[in-house]
Design a protein around this motif. Structure first.
Motif, PDB file in Angstrom:
ATOM      1  N   GLN A  31       1.161  -0.074  -9.560  1.00  0.00           N
ATOM      2  CA  GLN A  31       0.869  -1.312 -10.272  1.00  0.00           C
ATOM      3  C   GLN A  31      -0.437  -1.215 -11.046  1.00  0.00           C
ATOM      4  N   SER A  32      -1.449  -0.563 -10.448  1.00  0.00           N
ATOM      5  CA  SER A  32      -2.734  -0.382 -11.128  1.00  0.00           C
ATOM      6  C   SER A  32      -2.563   0.487 -12.364  1.00  0.00           C
ATOM      7  N   ILE A  66       0.221   0.915 -14.164  1.00  0.00           N
ATOM      8  CA  ILE A  66       0.974   0.148 -15.154  1.00  0.00           C
ATOM      9  C   ILE A  66       0.064  -0.837 -15.882  1.00  0.00           C
ATOM     10  N   LYS A  67      -0.785  -1.535 -15.118  1.00  0.00           N
ATOM     11  CA  LYS A  67      -1.690  -2.525 -15.710  1.00  0.00           C
ATOM     12  C   LYS A  67      -2.734  -1.854 -16.593  1.00  0.00           C
ATOM     13  N   ALA A  68      -3.317  -0.746 -16.101  1.00  0.00           N
ATOM     14  CA  ALA A  68      -4.375  -0.057 -16.850  1.00  0.00           C
ATOM     15  C   ALA A  68      -3.857   0.502 -18.168  1.00  0.00           C
ATOM     16  N   ASN A  72      -1.204  -0.779 -19.786  1.00  0.00           N
ATOM     17  CA  ASN A  72      -0.508  -1.850 -20.507  1.00  0.00           C
ATOM     18  C   ASN A  72       0.966  -1.517 -20.724  1.00  0.00           C
ATOM     19  N   ASN A 128       5.126  -1.838 -19.757  1.00  0.00           N
ATOM     20  CA  ASN A 128       6.145  -2.787 -19.312  1.00  0.00           C
ATOM     21  C   ASN A 128       7.245  -1.985 -18.630  1.00  0.00           C
TER      22      ASN A 128
END
Length: 301
Positions: A38-39, A41-43, A45, A47
């Protein structure tokens, strides 16, 4: 409460604690994987979709044309990385992997064989020219042992970048592999009408050569990987009419010529490949482009 009852209760309590501890540890590894993914994917950006079995994927380019089905041959690319960007292994652009779509989950990495079902599942979502990425949680990748030989530590999540080549025919892939090889090695070759590429390193001035000539040659045959599968130790007699079809391009030259040939697979050993003398293994794998150095020593017409 007697001693026996106390001992039984203590045993049950201890077993429950141990079971809970084991269960908690297993869940902790999953939780660590999930948080790391999750980190990432978020870092970055991204989808990404989480599959029901636990891996993440996203289709970057869907591709075009007809849907690829399990019995279809597919030419594809792959790159395995750690989430920190460290590359572990990738496919070659000069010996492009191909197989039936249904077998695209099988890999040899670090000398060991693996089956990564999610890779096949994601490739199944693509059409020709499509690209995708997926993230394998550690338990779907190399597990708690990792794979030290390629730099994978215990419980590492793995990023896989995938692509399906737009080419669907072997002769198209042959052309691409030759183009890539020549470019990577800063070589310029002439393309014959037969589709054989050649580089003359010494122009001969001797007798001409014909389709039914018998040649005396020195030669070395290689795969595009550089692996030598056959070489002469002294001048060898070759009946041009009985040689692989790609050698007919030697009619363009005269005795004394030294030339490097790049021969498409269908003008070499084709889908059958070439086995060793015992028939035990392929010295030339099926659908291989060949790279020959040839010196024409003499000719009998």
């Amino acid at each position: 409460m007697n001693k026996f009852t106390k001992l039984s209760l203590l045993t049950i309590l201890l077993a429950t604690v141990l079971f809970s501890a084991c269960k908690k540890e297993y869940e902790t590894i999953q939780s660590i994987d999930e948080n790391a993914i999750q980190s990432y994917i978020k870092a970055n950006n991204l989808n990404m979709t989480k599959a029901s079995t636990g891996y993440y994927y996203n289709i970057i380019t869907p591709g075009s044309g007809a849907e690829i089905k399990n019995p279809d041959s597919v030419f594809y690319s792959y790159t395995f990385k750690l989430l920190n960007g460290t590359q572990l292994t990738k496919s070659s652009t000069v010996v492009i992997p191909s197989t039936f779509l249904g077998y695209t989950d099988r890999f040899t990495i670090g000398g060991s064989s693996y089956v990564f079902t999610p890779i096949r599942e994601v490739l199944t979502m693509l059409k020709r020219g499509g690209t995708a990425r997926l993230i394998l949680p550690s338990n779907m990748a190399f597990g708690r042992n990792g794979l030290e030989s390629v730099g994978v530590g215990p419980n590492e999540n793995i990023l896989v970048e995938l692509g399906v080549y737009s080419q669907s025919k072997i002769h198209q892939i042959d052309e691409l592999q030759m183009d890539n090889f020549l470019s990577a090695n800063s070589l310029t070759a002439v393309k014959d009408l037969s589709r054989v590429r050649y580089i003359v390193t010494q122009q001969g001035t001797g007798a001409p050569i014909f389709a039914k000539s018998t040649l005396s040659v020195n030669y070395t045959g290689r795969l595009l990987t550089g692996t030598i599968f056959q070489a002469s130790s002294e001048p060898t007699s070759v009946d041009l009419a009985d040689a692989i079809k790609g050698w007919l391009v030697l009619q363009n030259f005269k005795v004394g010529t030294k030339v490097r040939l790049f021969i498409p697979s269908d003008l070499a050993y084709g889908q059958a490949g070439r086995l060793d003398d015992t028939g035990s293994y392929y010295v030339v794998p099926p659908n291989s482009v060949l790279d020959f150095d040839v010196e024409i020593v003499s000719v009998t017409n």
